[in-house]
Design an enzyme around this catalytic site. Structure first.
Site, PDB file in Angstrom:
ATOM      1  N   TRP A 208      -0.213   7.020   9.353  1.00 41.36           N
ATOM      2  CA  TRP A 208       0.670   6.807  10.493  1.00 41.36           C
ATOM      3  C   TRP A 208       2.331   6.369   9.998  1.00 41.36           C
ATOM      4  O   TRP A 208       2.924   6.390  11.216  1.00 41.36           O
ATOM      5  CB  TRP A 208       0.139   5.104  10.814  1.00 41.36           C
ATOM      6  CG  TRP A 208      -0.885   5.749  12.146  1.00 41.36           C
ATOM      7  CD1 TRP A 208      -1.833   6.813  11.394  1.00 41.36           C
ATOM      8  CD2 TRP A 208      -1.520   5.348  13.580  1.00 41.36           C
ATOM      9  NE1 TRP A 208      -2.821   6.721  12.693  1.00 41.36           N
ATOM     10  CE2 TRP A 208      -2.331   5.896  14.040  1.00 41.36           C
ATOM     11  CE3 TRP A 208      -1.077   3.969  13.931  1.00 41.36           C
ATOM     12  CZ2 TRP A 208      -3.329   5.935  14.807  1.00 41.36           C
ATOM     13  CZ3 TRP A 208      -1.954   4.087  14.986  1.00 41.36           C
ATOM     14  CH2 TRP A 208      -2.547   4.259  15.775  1.00 41.36           C
ATOM     15  N   ASN A 209       2.282   5.862   8.933  1.00 42.37           N
ATOM     16  CA  ASN A 209       4.131   5.840   8.687  1.00 42.37           C
ATOM     17  C   ASN A 209       4.286   7.528   8.087  1.00 42.37           C
ATOM     18  O   ASN A 209       5.198   7.479   8.969  1.00 42.37           O
ATOM     19  CB  ASN A 209       3.992   5.753   6.734  1.00 42.37           C
ATOM     20  CG  ASN A 209       3.098   3.882   7.148  1.00 42.37           C
ATOM     21  OD1 ASN A 209       2.824   4.030   5.333  1.00 42.37           O
ATOM     22  ND2 ASN A 209       3.655   3.140   7.562  1.00 42.37           N
TER      23      ASN A 209
ATOM     24  N   GLU B  18      -1.486  -6.489   8.343  1.00 46.46           N
ATOM     25  CA  GLU B  18      -0.280  -6.164   8.940  1.00 46.46           C
ATOM     26  C   GLU B  18       0.258  -7.096   9.998  1.00 46.46           C
ATOM     27  O   GLU B  18      -0.358  -7.658   9.933  1.00 46.46           O
ATOM     28  CB  GLU B  18       0.739  -5.261   8.189  1.00 46.46           C
ATOM     29  CG  GLU B  18       1.759  -4.599   9.266  1.00 46.46           C
ATOM     30  CD  GLU B  18       2.879  -4.235   8.463  1.00 46.46           C
ATOM     31  OE1 GLU B  18       3.195  -5.323   8.494  1.00 46.46           O
ATOM     32  OE2 GLU B  18       3.287  -3.500   7.642  1.00 46.46           O
TER      33      GLU B  18
ATOM     34  N   ARG C 166      -6.699   1.101   4.109  1.00 44.35           N
ATOM     35  CA  ARG C 166      -5.106   1.692   3.306  1.00 44.35           C
ATOM     36  C   ARG C 166      -4.323   0.753   1.939  1.00 44.35           C
ATOM     37  O   ARG C 166      -4.447   1.105   1.029  1.00 44.35           O
ATOM     38  CB  ARG C 166      -3.825   2.184   4.197  1.00 44.35           C
ATOM     39  CG  ARG C 166      -3.225   0.495   5.354  1.00 44.35           C
ATOM     40  CD  ARG C 166      -1.851   0.955   6.272  1.00 44.35           C
ATOM     41  NE  ARG C 166      -1.545   0.266   6.457  1.00 44.35           N
ATOM     42  CZ  ARG C 166      -1.460  -0.538   7.717  1.00 44.35           C
ATOM     43  NH1 ARG C 166      -3.283  -0.159   8.163  1.00 44.35           N
ATOM     44  NH2 ARG C 166      -1.388  -1.366   8.396  1.00 44.35           N
TER      45      ARG C 166
ATOM     46  N   HIS D  68       0.597  -1.388   0.547  1.00 46.31           N
ATOM     47  CA  HIS D  68       0.032  -0.414  -0.297  1.00 46.31           C
ATOM     48  C   HIS D  68       0.962   1.620   0.131  1.00 46.31           C
ATOM     49  O   HIS D  68       2.188   1.208   0.337  1.00 46.31           O
ATOM     50  CB  HIS D  68      -0.609  -0.322   1.176  1.00 46.31           C
ATOM     51  CG  HIS D  68      -0.345   0.297   2.711  1.00 46.31           C
ATOM     52  ND1 HIS D  68       0.487   0.820   3.243  1.00 46.31           N
ATOM     53  CD2 HIS D  68      -0.395  -0.567   3.589  1.00 46.31           C
ATOM     54  CE1 HIS D  68       0.935   1.234   4.472  1.00 46.31           C
ATOM     55  NE2 HIS D  68       0.812  -0.416   4.527  1.00 46.31           N
ATOM     56  N   GLY D  69       0.052   2.153  -0.295  1.00 49.19           N
ATOM     57  CA  GLY D  69       1.481   3.687  -0.426  1.00 49.19           C
ATOM     58  C   GLY D  69       1.380   4.112   0.805  1.00 49.19           C
ATOM     59  O   GLY D  69       0.012   3.689   1.760  1.00 49.19           O
TER      60      GLY D  69
ATOM     61  N   SER E 148       0.541   5.701   4.499  1.00 51.29           N
ATOM     62  CA  SER E 148      -0.571   6.124   5.611  1.00 51.29           C
ATOM     63  C   SER E 148      -0.327   6.712   6.433  1.00 51.29           C
ATOM     64  O   SER E 148       1.323   7.928   6.133  1.00 51.29           O
ATOM     65  CB  SER E 148      -0.708   4.378   6.043  1.00 51.29           C
ATOM     66  OG  SER E 148       0.459   4.743   6.863  1.00 51.29           O
TER      67      SER E 148
ATOM     68  N   LYS F 131       7.148   5.533  17.122  1.00 51.06           N
ATOM     69  CA  LYS F 131       8.853   4.876  17.255  1.00 51.06           C
ATOM     70  C   LYS F 131      10.029   5.893  17.764  1.00 51.06           C
ATOM     71  O   LYS F 131      10.585   4.403  19.319  1.00 51.06           O
ATOM     72  CB  LYS F 131       9.452   4.768  16.283  1.00 51.06           C
ATOM     73  CG  LYS F 131       8.457   3.860  14.914  1.00 51.06           C
ATOM     74  CD  LYS F 131       8.699   3.804  13.465  1.00 51.06           C
ATOM     75  CE  LYS F 131       7.594   2.561  12.533  1.00 51.06           C
ATOM     76  NZ  LYS F 131       7.714   2.510  11.165  1.00 51.06           N
TER      77      LYS F 131
ATOM     78  N   GLY G 166      -0.079  -1.309  12.375  1.00 51.10           N
ATOM     79  CA  GLY G 166       0.213  -3.411  12.654  1.00 51.10           C
ATOM     80  C   GLY G 166      -1.067  -3.039  11.665  1.00 51.10           C
ATOM     81  O   GLY G 166      -1.218  -2.608  11.017  1.00 51.10           O
TER      82      GLY G 166
ATOM     83  N   ARG H 138      11.559  -4.962  16.323  1.00 53.37           N
ATOM     84  CA  ARG H 138      11.468  -4.580  14.623  1.00 53.37           C
ATOM     85  C   ARG H 138      11.832  -5.607  13.738  1.00 53.37           C
ATOM     86  O   ARG H 138      11.282  -6.115  12.485  1.00 53.37           O
ATOM     87  CB  ARG H 138      11.796  -3.331  14.015  1.00 53.37           C
ATOM     88  CG  ARG H 138      10.735  -1.623  15.601  1.00 53.37           C
ATOM     89  CD  ARG H 138      11.251  -0.886  14.606  1.00 53.37           C
ATOM     90  NE  ARG H 138      10.715  -0.764  13.586  1.00 53.37           N
ATOM     91  CZ  ARG H 138      10.975   0.263  12.334  1.00 53.37           C
ATOM     92  NH1 ARG H 138      12.187   1.434  12.939  1.00 53.37           N
ATOM     93  NH2 ARG H 138      10.862   0.483  11.159  1.00 53.37           N
TER      94      ARG H 138
END
Length: 211
Positions: free
Chosen positions: A15-16, A88, A61, A10-11, A13, A99, A23, A115
């Site tokens: 939260w990215n 995910e 997403r 997915h592109g 998001s 993070k 998750g 991770r």
């Protein structure tokens, strides 16, 4: 040679962008994520595949990315199967945390292990091995038989669920898969042999910006 399998992460998001563990949480794409999905869709349109069926996760997403791609390739009504097996990796107690905040709470080394190790899950979550333990059986029962029957199958999913597939398809070691990141919105086109091994793989875009 049998059918074709196309995998796309997915592109970007929301939260990215915010550097949060996502998750199974369900943010949508950012404006950049929409553009990444369009770029991937245009690449697939230029490649010229007409799909028989699509698969995606139950998360927004991935579904939004798939919708954009299907619009770009001129197949907006394509039959689509949505299943949480393609979700995910579940980050458990880390989900929704920044993070950097997680590193401050548990320490940089511990967060790095969660991770980037293959089989150490975060508290209440999944390791990459755990993720593969649900993704791979689903692939074997629901996706692979269609490809072996000659169908062209499109899968829009997530970084870790797709890495679980790529690990087996590309015959990567645990060390190799941990070093592999998949770029958002960049399609990977696999052609499979009748024995389910990979005959060829093409990446339609730039994986160098993967994170």
């Amino acid at each position: 040679m049998s059918g074709t399998l196309v995998l796309v992460r997915h592109g970007q998001s929301d939260w990215n962008l915010k550097n949060l563990f996502t998750g199974w949480k369900d943010p949508d794409l950012t404006a950049l994520g929409v553009e990444e999905a369009k770029t991937g869709g245009k690449a697939l349109a230029d490649y010229g595949i007409k799909y028989d069926i699509a698969f995606t996760s139950v998360l927004t997403r991935a579904q939004h990315t798939l919708k954009i791609i299907l619009d770009e390739v001129g197949q907006p009504g394509l039959e689509t199967i949505k299943d949480q097996a393609l979700n995910e990796r579940d980050y458990g107690d880390l989900s929704g945390l920044n993070k950097d905040d997680a590193r401050a709470k548990w320490g940089e080394e511990q967060v790095h292990i969660w991770r980037r190790s293959y089989d150490v899950p975060p508290p209440g979550g999944e390791s990459l091995r755990d993720t593969g333990a649900r993704v791979w059986p689903y692939y074997l029962t629901e996706i692979l038989p269609r490809v072996l029957a000659g169908q062209k199958v499109l899968v829009a999913a997530h970084g870790n669920s797709l890495r679980s597939l790529v690990m087996v398809l590309d015959r990567l070691t645990k060390e190799q898969i941990l070093a592999l990141n998949l770029a958002t919105g960049v399609p990977m086109v696999y052609k499979l042999n009748a024995d389910s091994t990979v005959a060829s793989k093409e990446v339609l875009g730039d994986m160098s910006g993967a994170h």
